[in-house]
Design a protein around this motif. Sequence first.
Motif, PDB file in Angstrom:
ATOM      1  N   LEU A  22       0.834  -1.209   0.000  1.00 29.70           N
ATOM      2  CA  LEU A  22       0.000   0.000   0.000  1.00 29.70           C
ATOM      3  C   LEU A  22       0.872   1.263   0.000  1.00 29.70           C
ATOM      4  O   LEU A  22       0.584   2.232  -0.724  1.00 29.70           O
ATOM      5  N   GLY A  23       1.928   1.227   0.810  1.00 23.85           N
ATOM      6  CA  GLY A  23       2.796   2.397   0.960  1.00 23.85           C
ATOM      7  C   GLY A  23       3.417   2.844  -0.360  1.00 23.85           C
ATOM      8  O   GLY A  23       3.494   4.044  -0.645  1.00 23.85           O
ATOM      9  N   ARG A  45      13.546   0.235   7.511  1.00 24.68           N
ATOM     10  CA  ARG A  45      14.612  -0.545   8.154  1.00 24.68           C
ATOM     11  C   ARG A  45      15.423  -1.229   7.057  1.00 24.68           C
ATOM     12  O   ARG A  45      14.876  -1.505   5.976  1.00 24.68           O
ATOM     13  N   ASN A 246       3.072  -8.388  -3.964  1.00 27.28           N
ATOM     14  CA  ASN A 246       3.304  -9.366  -2.894  1.00 27.28           C
ATOM     15  C   ASN A 246       2.237 -10.452  -2.888  1.00 27.28           C
ATOM     16  O   ASN A 246       1.263 -10.382  -3.633  1.00 27.28           O
TER      17      ASN A 246
HETATM   18  N1  LIG Z   1      -2.945  -5.924   2.231  1.00 25.34           N
HETATM   19  C1  LIG Z   1      -4.182  -5.999   2.653  1.00 25.34           C
HETATM   20  O1  LIG Z   1      -4.987  -6.796   2.157  1.00 25.34           O
HETATM   21  C2  LIG Z   1      -4.660  -5.089   3.720  1.00 25.34           C
HETATM   22  C3  LIG Z   1      -3.809  -4.262   4.418  1.00 25.34           C
HETATM   23  N2  LIG Z   1      -4.319  -3.446   5.401  1.00 25.34           N
HETATM   24  C4  LIG Z   1      -3.451  -2.573   6.153  1.00 25.34           C
HETATM   25  O2  LIG Z   1      -2.726  -1.753   5.261  1.00 25.34           O
HETATM   26  C5  LIG Z   1      -1.445  -1.460   5.806  1.00 25.34           C
HETATM   27  C6  LIG Z   1      -0.397  -1.766   4.787  1.00 25.34           C
HETATM   28  O3  LIG Z   1      -0.485  -3.134   4.444  1.00 25.34           O
HETATM   29  P1  LIG Z   1       0.364  -3.745   3.254  1.00 25.34           P
HETATM   30  O4  LIG Z   1       1.036  -2.667   2.523  1.00 25.34           O
HETATM   31  O5  LIG Z   1      -0.500  -4.667   2.533  1.00 25.34           O
HETATM   32  O6  LIG Z   1       1.420  -4.592   4.075  1.00 25.34           O
HETATM   33  P2  LIG Z   1       2.906  -4.967   3.702  1.00 25.34           P
HETATM   34  O7  LIG Z   1       3.244  -6.182   4.501  1.00 25.34           O
HETATM   35  O8  LIG Z   1       3.106  -4.990   2.258  1.00 25.34           O
HETATM   36  O9  LIG Z   1       3.750  -3.736   4.278  1.00 25.34           O
HETATM   37  C7  LIG Z   1       3.981  -3.586   5.625  1.00 25.34           C
HETATM   38  C8  LIG Z   1       4.909  -2.420   5.808  1.00 25.34           C
HETATM   39  O10 LIG Z   1       5.213  -2.282   7.211  1.00 25.34           O
HETATM   40  C9  LIG Z   1       6.619  -2.240   7.359  1.00 25.34           C
HETATM   41  N3  LIG Z   1       7.098  -2.835   8.606  1.00 25.34           N
HETATM   42  C10 LIG Z   1       6.750  -4.027   9.120  1.00 25.34           C
HETATM   43  N4  LIG Z   1       7.477  -4.259  10.209  1.00 25.34           N
HETATM   44  C11 LIG Z   1       8.291  -3.197  10.390  1.00 25.34           C
HETATM   45  C12 LIG Z   1       9.269  -2.840  11.357  1.00 25.34           C
HETATM   46  N5  LIG Z   1       9.560  -3.636  12.380  1.00 25.34           N
HETATM   47  N6  LIG Z   1       9.903  -1.675  11.223  1.00 25.34           N
HETATM   48  C13 LIG Z   1       9.645  -0.843  10.185  1.00 25.34           C
HETATM   49  N7  LIG Z   1       8.724  -1.105   9.251  1.00 25.34           N
HETATM   50  C14 LIG Z   1       8.064  -2.279   9.361  1.00 25.34           C
HETATM   51  C15 LIG Z   1       7.145  -3.065   6.221  1.00 25.34           C
HETATM   52  O11 LIG Z   1       8.494  -2.785   6.036  1.00 25.34           O
HETATM   53  P3  LIG Z   1       9.502  -3.842   5.381  1.00 25.34           P
HETATM   54  O12 LIG Z   1       9.382  -3.631   3.915  1.00 25.34           O
HETATM   55  O13 LIG Z   1      10.812  -3.459   5.919  1.00 25.34           O
HETATM   56  O14 LIG Z   1       9.066  -5.197   5.818  1.00 25.34           O
HETATM   57  C16 LIG Z   1       6.254  -2.602   5.093  1.00 25.34           C
HETATM   58  O15 LIG Z   1       6.690  -1.403   4.597  1.00 25.34           O
HETATM   59  C17 LIG Z   1      -1.328  -2.262   7.092  1.00 25.34           C
HETATM   60  O16 LIG Z   1      -1.593  -1.407   8.159  1.00 25.34           O
HETATM   61  C18 LIG Z   1      -2.405  -3.311   6.968  1.00 25.34           C
HETATM   62  O17 LIG Z   1      -2.898  -3.685   8.215  1.00 25.34           O
HETATM   63  C19 LIG Z   1      -5.639  -3.425   5.673  1.00 25.34           C
HETATM   64  C20 LIG Z   1      -6.496  -4.209   5.008  1.00 25.34           C
HETATM   65  C21 LIG Z   1      -6.074  -5.130   4.006  1.00 25.34           C
END
Ligand SMILES: NC(=O)C1=CN([C@@H]2O[C@H](COP(=O)(O)OP(=O)(O)OC[C@H]3O[C@@H](n4cnc5c(N)ncnc54)[C@H](OP(=O)(O)O)[C@@H]3O)[C@@H](O)[C@H]2O)C=CC1
Length: 515
Positions: A22-23, A45, A246
């Motif tokens: 999403l980011g 990180r 992903n």
């Molecule tokens: N995907 C989906 O179907 C849905 C997602 N969401 C919400 O949307 C948001 C984004 O999800 P999505 O983009 O899919 O998830 P991703 O798993 O693709 O991304 C998660 C992000 O969080 C970061 N992150 C995780 N752990 C750490 C850490 N210890 N320190 C720093 N950064 C960290 C990851 O960084 P790194 O790249 O370093 O791992 C990554 O950038 C979340 O809040 C999720 O709950 C809500 C509904 C549905």
Amino acid sequence: MSMIAAFYDNKSILITGATGFLGKVLMEKLFRTSPDLKVIYILVRPKAGQTLQQRVFQILNSKLFEKVKEVCPKVHEKIKPIYADLNQKDLAISKEDVKELLSSVNIIFHCAATVRFDDPLRHAVQLNVTATQQLLHIASQMTKLEAFIHISTAYSNCNLKHIDEVIYPCSVEPKKIIQSMEWLDDAIIDEITPKLIAGRPNTYTYTKALGEMVVQEEGSNLNVAIIRPSIVGATWQEPFPGWVDNLNGPSGLIVAAGKGFLRSIKATPMAVADLIPVDTVVNLTLAVGWYTAVHRPKPTLIYHCTSGTTNPCNWGKMGLQVLATFEKAPFERAFRRPNADFTTNYFTASYWNAVSHRAPAIIYDFYLRLTGREPRMTKLMNRLLRTISMLEYFINRSWEWSTYNTEMLMSELSPEDQRVFNFDVSQLNWLEYIENYVLGVKKYILKEDMAGIPEAKQHLKRLRNIHYFFNTALFLIIWCLLIARSQMARNMWFFIVSFCYKFLSYFRASRTLKI
Ligand SMILES: NC(=O)C1=CN([C@@H]2O[C@H](COP(=O)(O)OP(=O)(O)OC[C@H]3O[C@@H](n4cnc5c(N)ncnc54)[C@H](OP(=O)(O)O)[C@@H]3O)[C@@H](O)[C@H]2O)C=CC1
Ligand SMILES: CCCCCCCCCCCCCCCCCCCCCC(=O)SCCNC(=O)CCNC(=O)[C@H](O)C(C)(C)COP(=O)(O)OP(=O)(O)OC[C@H]1O[C@@H](n2cnc3c(N)ncnc32)[C@H](O)[C@@H]1OP(=O)(O)O
């Protein structure tokens, strides 16, 4: 002129989770529609041997950012990675970086989370609750902060059937949960986890609900808003259809089905498949950022970003369209021909698991052993079946999410903003979207070239012939064994053979008569 796009001009924006699915799309859209924004700070990180800069470089050089580079050539200068680890105290951000953030950030988008369904409670609380609390603490000291936008999930209250745009309190306060994680040992935490998550299928949905409570309680002095997307899927329109990178949610299952590993699943075909394209979530998020900063609504507004209420699709329809796309553009080097049997019955599901998943894996591993190679299919299949078992909860139920706030926001937008930041999913054509989704999985996750489609089709033909040959051979072996042991089977066999013989004689005789 888009008011929302203009709002982000000259702004300093902080994004957590910018390296996630999403980011990345959020950053892309921000740079594309507001190229005059000041800076985007991202908390990152180091990962997989890559430094922060290398990670950023990789993102900016991906296909997703191709259009951005045309519109905003200085994108490299406008993105500032900040070392952070949400697992650590105060997010491990250096004092200098905190100082810079405190004096400059205007808007925060908090997307980072652990989205794993099998995370131990301690880790999920740290990422989804404690880190959110610490970020809010930093945010409350920011002198120029206009809005804090928190990304939650529509499933944070999946223990309910109808979900309104309100925060439902959990039985134990988040503060108490955070404190208890400091002194309880892992064994006790594992023991109490099922009681705490009560009615929810995993620690992810529970900790996202706790995260919302933290935002409400600790963000009361800020302009906060919470967005709850349902199952986030590939892009619908922007920057181009079908982008996904992903394996979360349906994407992993599409890979597994297209490669022929997954051929049947325990799913309710009529249950609503509440998918929401990632670009729709991003458009809503940016509109919410603008609205929260400009209109400062009180109390905190929660926005559901779902499709089931306005434009429902179900898993059955999705499965059929996924299969239809495999026909047109099959994945390369499939293990078996793709198939999608949906069953709601536990026994039928177990039967198909044994016949369609475990047995072929065992046979293939046997073949690998015979040819002197390391067996791996059974292990892979066990992993896949474990994944499926964790997703089953979501594909056998339907939920209703009210969307009053999301509709209200849409009505607040100018016609231009409604076009540029469109989050109206009633216009979404599911068949087209799912086809693009599957093609996106092929191109951007599996990195398969469309030029390889004829060879992939040939491969499927070979697999079909092997399938027919194998089934016929199996039938004959079983039958011969039966004939050897049972008089009744022998009688039946003679009956069938003599029947076929008579039929053929009759057929031949009638043809001779005609001539
Ligand atoms: N995907 C989906 O179907 C849905 C997602 N969401 C919400 O949307 C948001 C984004 O999800 P999505 O983009 O899919 O998830 P991703 O798993 O693709 O991304 C998660 C992000 O969080 C970061 N992150 C995780 N752990 C750490 C850490 N210890 N320190 C720093 N950064 C960290 C990851 O960084 P790194 O790249 O370093 O791992 C990554 O950038 C979340 O809040 C999720 O709950 C809500 C509904 C549905
Ligand atoms: C008949 C067939 C039909 C076909 C038709 C098909 C379409 C129709 C049907 C569609 C139904 C959709 C249902 C969606 C429901 C979603 C509901 C979400 C609701 C909530 C939404 C949210 O709010 S929130 C975001 C969602 N959150 C997740 O969705 C995370 C889940 N997930 C995990 O919680 C972990 O995944 C879990 C599982 C623990 C495993 O964990 P695990 O450790 O076993 O496996 P990992 O995932 O870590 O992966 C380890 C390595 O396997 C690689 N890999 C993984 N899958 C692979 C694959 N399919 N093919 C190849 N490779 C694969 C991977 O690339 C890794 O490779 P490497 O090790 O090299 O890095």
